[in-house]
Design a protein around this motif. Structure first.
Motif, PDB file in Angstrom:
ATOM      1  N   LEU A 689       1.131  -1.293   0.054  1.00  0.00           N
ATOM      2  CA  LEU A 689       0.029  -0.071  -0.157  1.00  0.00           C
ATOM      3  C   LEU A 689       1.053   1.277   0.049  1.00  0.00           C
ATOM      4  O   LEU A 689       0.537   1.946  -0.963  1.00  0.00           O
ATOM      5  N   THR A 690       1.710   1.354   1.243  1.00  0.00           N
ATOM      6  CA  THR A 690       2.999   2.236   0.810  1.00  0.00           C
ATOM      7  C   THR A 690       3.691   2.507  -0.459  1.00  0.00           C
ATOM      8  O   THR A 690       3.796   3.667  -1.556  1.00  0.00           O
ATOM      9  N   ASP A 691       4.087   1.807  -1.229  1.00  0.00           N
ATOM     10  CA  ASP A 691       4.492   1.437  -2.318  1.00  0.00           C
ATOM     11  C   ASP A 691       3.925   2.531  -3.501  1.00  0.00           C
ATOM     12  O   ASP A 691       3.666   2.175  -4.373  1.00  0.00           O
ATOM     13  N   ALA A 692       2.504   1.448  -3.346  1.00  0.00           N
ATOM     14  CA  ALA A 692       1.595   2.134  -4.116  1.00  0.00           C
ATOM     15  C   ALA A 692       1.134   3.784  -4.273  1.00  0.00           C
ATOM     16  O   ALA A 692       1.056   4.507  -5.215  1.00  0.00           O
ATOM     17  N   GLU A 693       0.850   3.764  -2.618  1.00  0.00           N
ATOM     18  CA  GLU A 693       0.843   5.117  -2.519  1.00  0.00           C
ATOM     19  C   GLU A 693       1.716   6.522  -3.432  1.00  0.00           C
ATOM     20  O   GLU A 693       2.290   7.523  -3.550  1.00  0.00           O
ATOM     21  N   HIS A 694       2.064   5.483  -3.040  1.00  0.00           N
ATOM     22  CA  HIS A 694       3.817   6.424  -3.317  1.00  0.00           C
ATOM     23  C   HIS A 694       4.163   6.676  -4.661  1.00  0.00           C
ATOM     24  O   HIS A 694       4.803   8.110  -5.644  1.00  0.00           O
ATOM     25  N   TYR A 695       4.389   5.932  -5.296  1.00  0.00           N
ATOM     26  CA  TYR A 695       4.164   5.680  -6.924  1.00  0.00           C
ATOM     27  C   TYR A 695       2.575   6.461  -7.550  1.00  0.00           C
ATOM     28  O   TYR A 695       2.834   7.005  -9.033  1.00  0.00           O
ATOM     29  N   ARG A 696       1.600   6.490  -6.496  1.00  0.00           N
ATOM     30  CA  ARG A 696       0.325   6.809  -6.859  1.00  0.00           C
ATOM     31  C   ARG A 696       0.982   8.884  -6.809  1.00  0.00           C
ATOM     32  O   ARG A 696       0.593   9.534  -7.490  1.00  0.00           O
ATOM     33  N   ASP A 697       2.079   9.629  -6.218  1.00  0.00           N
ATOM     34  CA  ASP A 697       2.040  10.832  -5.628  1.00  0.00           C
ATOM     35  C   ASP A 697       3.411  10.699  -7.304  1.00  0.00           C
ATOM     36  O   ASP A 697       2.853  12.594  -7.075  1.00  0.00           O
ATOM     37  N   VAL A 698       4.232  10.321  -7.148  1.00  0.00           N
ATOM     38  CA  VAL A 698       4.509  10.195  -8.384  1.00  0.00           C
ATOM     39  C   VAL A 698       4.031  10.412  -9.782  1.00  0.00           C
ATOM     40  O   VAL A 698       4.262  11.196 -10.665  1.00  0.00           O
ATOM     41  N   CYS A 699       3.047   9.822  -9.759  1.00  0.00           N
ATOM     42  CA  CYS A 699       2.253  10.055 -10.970  1.00  0.00           C
ATOM     43  C   CYS A 699       1.854  11.177 -10.782  1.00  0.00           C
ATOM     44  O   CYS A 699       1.086  11.624 -12.236  1.00  0.00           O
ATOM     45  N   LYS A 700       1.130  11.929  -9.536  1.00  0.00           N
ATOM     46  CA  LYS A 700       0.632  12.850  -9.528  1.00  0.00           C
ATOM     47  C   LYS A 700       0.767  13.989 -10.508  1.00  0.00           C
ATOM     48  O   LYS A 700       0.340  15.061 -11.090  1.00  0.00           O
ATOM     49  N   ASP A 701       2.385  14.404  -9.460  1.00  0.00           N
ATOM     50  CA  ASP A 701       3.187  14.850 -10.137  1.00  0.00           C
ATOM     51  C   ASP A 701       3.287  15.304 -11.360  1.00  0.00           C
ATOM     52  O   ASP A 701       3.422  16.475 -11.714  1.00  0.00           O
TER      53      ASP A 701
END
Length: 1561
Positions: A689-701
């Motif tokens: 979950l932490t990795d997915a949220e991190h990926y999502r933040d990168v994707c958002k940026d």
């Protein structure tokens, strides 16, 4: 990914500049920060610059209502700071007077420091509210140069001090503790311009400004500004004194040029002359050590040139601060050069207080480098409001289009592209061999900037480029280049290549396979793979240049390298590139290109490289984003397409990550509930979950980065294709990821683009909004409220039909979701009456929904569906004469149509036509289609109750007046009574339903193929449709009943009579036993003819009688009825002849002459039905009126002679005379037919008969000539009489052709006695005929604002008119007409001109006048052949195209053959009983007249040139009624001046309004 920098603590609009002297002795920036909407940029600074330069900008190109800007400036000791702007500081309109836009500047200049603030003027838009405060605190030896000026607004849009309020205050203080502990006020300059507080003696602020267009203040202070201040004071002292007079002689004044003045004296002399000519006023004064200069000028450019010339001439600003301080005075600088300004990347200036660098770890800058070269766009900028505006969605606001105030007609993107298309299609003129002057105000699509000797040394907005270029040209500093030649080579997909480009476009591999191979290559060598990718992008843009690995490894040089490539590319002159090329090799190019980059992002997502190695996408985006801001269209378009594809793939990846996060969270909740035994699994899920949220933040940026660097700039690109692609992409993002993009900050772009100038872009916006509304309308309340009015406007007024259709579908979705206001529902519902068929069909479902809503309300009002079903459970399906449940639907339909029709009548009232216009055939008596009938045709497809028109006829024939008061004793009687009362028609509802019935009948009988489909569909619903034969029988029985009920009113009688047109009379022709039914119908029609005097009713009854005479079995019955009508009408006419002298004008009272006109109108209709020679030549049986009726009618023609004007009687008199002329003309045509038949049959014609006919003909001609000659202006009767004169002579001339043909065949019958009948028009009338034609020509030319050609060398002088005053009066009257009235007048004038021209052309071809060697009439008619539109030109073509007569003759021969064998008519003898009409055509009846005329003229003479032309004539100027005006109004009027005597340039021109106003309406 979390940002390593702390969040900014500054508020919106705050900015700070700190300038300090660097160790190397050069001024630099210590700090530069800003927050939206403020933007500060300092370009790269050469070491030799004398001061540091900062551009004061704003996002979106101006300040929006409510924007707050607070800028703080600090100049350290010995430092020098220059602040300029990129263009006018635009202050956009405030929605409310209490929403104030404020800009505050506080500056502090330390000892020895200097601040130069020379911005462009402030440009407040109409309705804006602006307050500006500038406070400067200076050390004693600090220096300040401040220019503060304001313009009148956008003069190109008619703005002249039209804002609400403008407050400006400038204060100069000494620093506290610097000689004065508390600080001392030196100057306070305040300016208040308030529209509510204008001068007491002047009503508006505009008047109080006394034609001043710009006013400003210049404040100079300090040692460095001493020389400049003294210069202004000295020049002011040298100004001529008020009242001073130059006493020198003229010779002395002329000798002044040779006196050897110094350069300064020459400059002063020229400046004073300029001040005088331009009306510039100024003054200068010394106030507490500050020099204050005030100036004002009528024109903005005059003020700019003056203040700029003063500063440049003195030279201190350039010497102290550098030439870049004078950027806003480029047009007066003669020695400066322009340097490209790039956003700095190597200094310490940042966009936030804390960071010291703008680069990320990857080396990529936070924002794509922005070049300050003029971006080729003239589209409106985005508009912003403060984000803390009480929670309102301020992002939805958009500013008005920006314009340079000095450019009156700046072209927008659509005009540029349209003009280019026209220029490509336009043939080169054979006249102009010299080079044409390049067009100003047209931005180049490929971004090429004008090459100049000394280019402008400051960045300019697109709207400013044309004005600056023009100013430079005036100063001999620049010349605009010509556009790229069309012959420039085309860049297409390279047929040969290697690497990634070949893999994508030349291999059969799928995009995901190519993307995977590239990623493996990237893993092996980053630089090589990225080099291959960037070169692939360049090749895709049509550029054959390459980048190297060194370029890739130097990210800071990306922009410079692309600039070099751009210059090389531009020099090659490429105008086409793969994305837009139509070559076969590029058809799938876009799909392959987009597919690859989407697949690339998918591969990076699947391998997690997108999130673990962010440099991959950042390096790609750096090059793509930089190319997307290029001024070259191929670079910009290709890069934008790629960026949008990458963004779409990122949005898809974000959606996948959102789903993954949701699943992990659900798993985590379920696992945690099972206790501690699953601790390891919980930890694993938590890590995922932490990795997915991190990926999502990168994707958002990454998503936000591309959105900010590409989309935000390209959605308003000048290229419509780029804008459309941006809109399509944004719609896809919202659809794919609504959790992110379904927010106001993204939706607002779709709202703004609803006002795009190009139809295809607006269409795409509506298409995307439709997808969104279908699923998320309930979530978009704020957006819908903001942009719903625009959607309604597009649906009702957009110039493009496709856009309107899609807008209507979106409005329908909003209606179903409950997001429409009642008045908006009505606005869309009224489109059921729209003249455009596609619009009526598009709004059909919407309208049907409104009807259904009304039905639901009506049913509830009656008692509910259950009560109605119980009431009619035993109803007979075939009984249409009793109340039925379907009547509720009919009533609701009638109510809605009546309500909308009334609204349109109130908004656009239509004046009833003049009776005289109808009498002279200037307009048809009956409109071929009304808006109700137009709506009825499309409603037939949707409303089931209309497909069974018996149901509608039963409703109309039912006596609703008595049913409402009756009481029913049966069960449910109260419900039945309520139903009958509820469905009873009111007001105009019955008249409207009659028109709907007529449309339904025509629709049902016009499409037999569709009938069977409808029958199958409706049979299942209990609705029975009848066949054509059964329909004819029932219709024939229904029409008399309808006439009996509705025949008393002329308007409803016309509608009922139209039903007869759809009647198939073959049914009665084949079945003799049904003749009584038709006889009953015929009696009803004749009753209407006899009882009504309305011209529409007479026209419809005449058409119905002609319809019956087409069938031999019914002809005798119809002729008997016609004879009875003749007897009644002639008897009434003889009563007038008995009691009055009918040949004298104004001897009858107005009611009597009106009654006479009504009788004559009926004779003019009866005369066209059948041969009336016997009726009109019969002697009278009434004492006192024994002469034949034709002699009485010819005498009445004499009433047209105008001897004295009488406003009350002139129209009725002219109307009676015109009907008499028409009747007599038909009589003579019947006589011509008899003569032709006699000649064809070689029968002798008695001399007494010829003598009598010649006497009647001469009397008729004499009275016609008296009528047209007695009138000084071209009134209706004069024109009608002229046409009748031509028709009469043309008709008799046809007899000559028949005689000559038989003589050539050896006939020995002598017809020389007929020669007197074949006389030509008196040559003495030539001048008068020319004057009549010229007046008609000029009348139409005035309507379309067209200048006519002057006479040629072989023509006479310009015609003299005796009534110039009346022409002037007509022009003055036009100013009070509405646009619709003006268009109606224009169409009528064109019809009159073309009809008169057609008749005169026939007369010339028939050789009845203008047969002299000079051919004056023909030459005069051809003078303006190409000036007055296509219809006029084609009418005159018969005079100049010799081959046209042969072509028409062939067509006429075929037509004559067909006319001899009509399906329902008899042959041979049947044709000889038809009347003639010689060119008159009006409505349905007129169509019959023309056909009959053709039969008369061409019978047994198919080779007649005259008959050929008459058959071909189709009345090209026939003016349609309001429902059909679009076809003629849209006909372009070419202005090709290559005719005789023309002096134009041979180019095609359009009307000023381009005919768009009528389309938006």
């Amino acid at each position: 990914m979390d940002s390593p920098f702390p969040k900014s603590s500054s508020a919106a609009g705050e900015g700070k500049i700190i300038a300090r002297l660097q160790p190397d002795g050069v001024s630099g920036l210590e700090t530069i920060t800003y927050q939206y909407p403020l933007k500060l940029i300092s370009p790269s600074k050469p070491a030799e610059d004398k001061s540091v330069l900062v551009f004061l900008l704003s996002y979106g190109g101006g300040l929006v209502g409510g924007d707050q800007v607070d800028l703080s400036i600090q100049v350290h000791p010995q430092a020098k700071l220059t602040i300029v702007t990129q263009g006018h500081t635009k202050v956009f309109t405030s929605t409310k007077p209490d929403i104030v836009t404020r800009q505050t500047l506080r500056a502090q200049v330390a000892s020895g420091g200097a601040l130069c603030l020379l911005p462009d003027p402030v440009q407040p838009f109409a309705g804006s509210v602006y307050e500006q405060t500038q406070i400067f605190k200076l050390a004693n030896d600090a220096s300040l140069c401040l220019l503060d000026w304001v313009t009148q607004g956008r003069s190109a849009r008619g703005e002249d001090w039209s804002f609400v309020r403008w407050l400006g205050r400038n204060e100069v203080w000494t620093l506290p503790g610097d000689g004065d502990n508390g600080g001392r006020l030196l100057v306070r300059d305040s300016l208040i311009l308030d529209s509510a507080q204008a001068h007491p003696q002047m009503k508006t602020l505009r008047e109080s400004m006394h034609a001043i267009g710009i006013m400003g203040t210049l404040i100079l202070r300090g040692p460095l500004m001493k020389s400049l201040g003294e210069f202004f004071l000295a020049e002011f002292a040298a100004l001529p004194q008020i009242g001073a007079r130059d006493w020198r002689s003229e010779d002395a004044k002329k000798a002044e040029v040779n006196e050897g003045l110094s350069a300064a004296e020459t400059w002063r002399r020229d400046r004073l002359k300029m001040e005088k000519e331009s009306g510039l006023l100024w003054s200068a004064a010394l106030v507490r050590g500050c020099v204050v200069v005030k100036f004002g000028a009528p024109e903005v450019e005059a003020g700019r040139v003056w203040i700029g010339s003063m500063l440049v001439q003195e030279g201190s600003i350039d010497e102290i601060f550098g030439d870049h301080a004078l950027l806003c005075f480029t047009n007066v600088m003669t020695t400066t050069t322009r340097q490209p300004l790039m956003e700095t990347t190597d200094n310490t200036a940042t966009s936030s207080p804390t960071p010291t660098s703008t680069a990320r770890r990857s080396g990529r800058v936070t924002k794509a480098p922005a070049k300050f070269t003029p971006e080729p766009t003239t589209l409106s900028k985005r508009k912003r409001t403060s984000e803390n505006n009480n929670g309102e969605d301020g992002e939805n606001e958009s500013p008005e289009d920006e314009e340079d105030p000095n450019v009156d007609d700046d072209l927008d993107a659509s005009e540029v592209e349209q003009e280019r298309q026209r220029s490509r299609k336009r043939k080169p003129s054979s006249r102009s061999a010299k080079a044409k002057k390049p067009a100003l105000k047209k931005p180049k699509i490929n971004g090429d900037t004008p090459s100049t000797t000394n280019p402008p040394s400051r960045p300019q907005t697109p709207a400013e480029v044309p004005a600056v270029a023009h100013a430079l040209a005036l100063n001999n500093l620049a010349s605009l280049p010509s556009r790229p030649k069309k012959s420039a080579r085309v860049a297409i997909a390279q047929p040969e290549g290697e690497g990634l480009y070949t893999d994508i476009f030349r291999s059969d591999d799928r995009p995901n396979e190519v993307a995977t191979r590239w990623y493996h290559k990237y893993q092996a060598d980053h630089a090589e793979a990225l080099t291959d990718l960037v070169n692939c992008i360049l090749l895709s843009a049509g550029c054959d240049q390459r980048v190297t690995e060194d370029d890739i490894r130097d990210p800071d040089n990306c922009q410079n390298r692309l600039a070099d490539l751009q210059n090389v590319y531009a020099e090659e002159g490429i105008t086409d590139y793969p994305l837009i090329s139509r070559a076969r090799t590029t058809r799938s190019f876009r799909d392959l290109l987009v597919g690859f980059f989407k697949s690339l992002v998918d591969v990076l997502h699947e391998t997690d490289a997108l999130y673990k190695d962010v440099q991959i996408l950042e390096n790609i985006s750096r090059w793509v984003a930089s190319m997307s801001s290029s001024t070259l269209r191929p670079f910009r378009h290709t890069a934008t397409t790629i960026a949008l594809a990458i963004q779409t793939a990122l949005v898809k990846a974000a959606g996948i990550l959102d789903g993954r996060i949701s699943n992990y969270m659900q798993q985590l909740e379920r696992t945690k509930g099972k206790g501690s035994k699953n601790a390891g699994l919980v930890e694993s899920i938590q890590q995922n979950l932490t990795d997915a949220e991190h990926y999502r933040d990168v994707c958002k940026d990454q998503i936000q980065d591309i959105f900010d660097t590409v989309f935000v700039h390209r959605y308003r690109d000048i290229d419509a294709k780029i804008r459309t692609e941006c809109v399509e992409a944004l719609g896809n993002w919202i659809w794919m990821l609504p959790t992110v993009f379904m927010e106001p900050e993204y939706l607002r772009y779709l709202g703004w683009m609803l006002s795009d100038v190009m139809p295809q872009t607006r269409h795409e916006v509506l298409k995307q909004l439709g997808r969104i509304f279908k699923n998320h309308a309930e979530k978009l309340g704020h957006f819908i409220d903001r942009f719903r009015p625009r959607l309604v406007e597009m649906a009702t007024k957009d110039s493009d039909v496709n856009v309107r259709v899609v807008a209507i579908s979106n409005i329908h979705i909003l209606k179903d979701s409950g997001n429409l206001e009642p008045d908006e529902i009505d606005s869309i519902g009224r489109l059921i009456f729209d003249p455009e068929l596609r619009i009526r069909k598009a709004v059909l479902d919407f309208f049907a929904g409104c009807v259904n809503d009304s039905i639901e309300g009506k049913v509830e009002e009656i008692g509910g569906e259950d009560a109605i079903d119980e009431l009619f459970q035993d109803q007979d399906e075939d009984d249409f004469s009793s109340p039925r449940s379907d009547w509720v639907s009919i009533k609701c339909l009638a109510e809605l149509l009546a309500a909308y029709d009334t609204q349109l009548e109130e908004e656009n009232p239509v004046e009833p036509p003049r009776s005289l216009d109808i009498a002279v055939d200037a307009i048809p008596a009956v409109a071929p289609e009304t808006r109700i009938s137009l709506a009825g045709h499309v409603l037939y497809e949707k409303i089931d109750q209309l497909k069974n028109w018996e149901l509608l006829s039963g409703y109309l024939l039912y006596d609703h007046s008595s049913s409402a008061s009756s009481k029913s004793a049966t069960k449910g009687g109260s419900v039945e009574t309520a139903l009958r009362r509820a469905v009873a028609p009111e007001g105009r509802e019955e008249a409207i339903l009659l028109e709907v019935l007529a449309s339904a009948v025509r629709s049902s009988l016009a499409a037999p193929a569709e009938l069977e489909k409808s029958r199958k569909h409706l049979r299942a619903e209990g609705i029975h449709l009848i066949g054509p034969e059964e329909a004819a029988r029932k219709l024939a029985s229904i029409i008399p009943q309808l006439l009996s009920k509705y025949g008393a009113e002329a308007s409803t009688a016309v509608t009922v009579l139209r039903l007869e047109h759809s009647l198939d009379l073959n049914v009665y022709q084949q079945l003799g036993q049904d003749a009584t039914t038709y006889d009953r119908l015929l009696t009803g029609i004749c009753t209407q003819f006899d009882r009504h005097i309305d011209r529409g009713v007479l026209a419809e009854t005449t058409t119905a009688l002609l319809h019956g005479r087409r069938y031999p079995a019914l002809e005798e019955t119809v002729d008997e009825k016609v004879s009875e009508l003749w007897d009644k009408t002639i008897n009434k006419l003889r009563q007038f002849d008995k009691s009055s002298e009918l040949g004298i004008r104004r001897n009858l009272e107005e009611p009597v002459i009106i009654e006479l006109g009504n009788i004559l109108s009926k004779t003019s209709k009866l005369v066209m039905l059948k041969d009336c020679i016997e009726v009109l030549e019969a002697d009278g049986q009434v004492e006192g009126s024994e002469s034949p009726a034709i002699e009485v009618l010819i005498r009445i023609v004499m009433r047209g002679k105008l001897d004295q004007v009488d406003e009350n009687l002139d129209d009725p008199e002219d109307e009676a005379a015109s009907f008499a002329v028409k009747t007599c003309l038909f009589y003579f045509m019947w006589k011509v037919r008899a003569l032709r038949d006699a000649v064809n049959e070689q029968r002798p014609i008695p001399a007494l008969q010829i003598e009598r006919l010649n006497s009647l003909r001469q009397s008729f001609v004499r009275n016609l000539v008296w009528t047209l000659s007695s009138r000084g202006t071209n009134d209706d009767l004069r024109l009608f009489s002229t046409g009748a004169l031509c028709d009469l002579h043309v008709a008799f001339a046809s007899v000559r052709r028949v005689i000559e043909r038989h003589a050539a065949e050896g006939s020995d019958v002598d017809y020389s006695l007929i020669n007197p009948l074949l006389d030509t028009v008196d040559p003495g009338l030539t001048r008068e005929l020319i004057e009549i034609f010229t007046a008609s020509e000029r009348a139409y030319a005035r309507c379309i604002n067209r200048q006519l050609n002057n006479p040629g060398e072989d023509e006479g002088p310009i015609e003299h008119f005796s009534s110039d005053e009346e022409e002037d009066d007509e022009d003055e009257d036009d100013s009070n007409l509405t646009p619709v009235q003006k268009k109606r007048k224009e169409l009528k004038a064109e019809r009159v001109l073309c009809e008169l021209t057609g008749k005169m052309v026939l007369a010339i071809v028939a050789k009845v006048f203008d047969q002299g060697a000079a051919g004056k009439i023909k030459k005069r008619m051809l003078r303006n052949q190409n000036k007055l539109g296509h219809n006029f030109k084609e009418t005159l073509a018969y005079l100049v195209d010799e081959g046209r007569a042969a072509r028409v003759r062939d067509a006429a021969a075929k037509a004559a053959g067909k006319k001899k064998r009509p399906a329902p008519a008899a042959a041979g003898s049947r044709a000889r009983n038809k009347p003639a009409a010689a060119g008159n055509s009006s409505g349905a009846a007129a169509g019959k007249k023309q056909a009959l005329s053709a039969e008369i003229i061409t019978a047994d003479d198919d080779d007649s040139e005259l008959s050929d032309i008459e058959i071909e004539e189709e009345d090209p100027a026939a003016a349609p009624e309001p429902a059909e005006t679009t076809e003629l109004a849209d006909d372009p009027i070419e202005d090709n001046d290559q005719d005789e005597g023309g002096n134009g340039d041979g180019k095609s021109k359009k009307d000023d309004d381009g005919d768009e106003d009528m389309d938006d309406e």
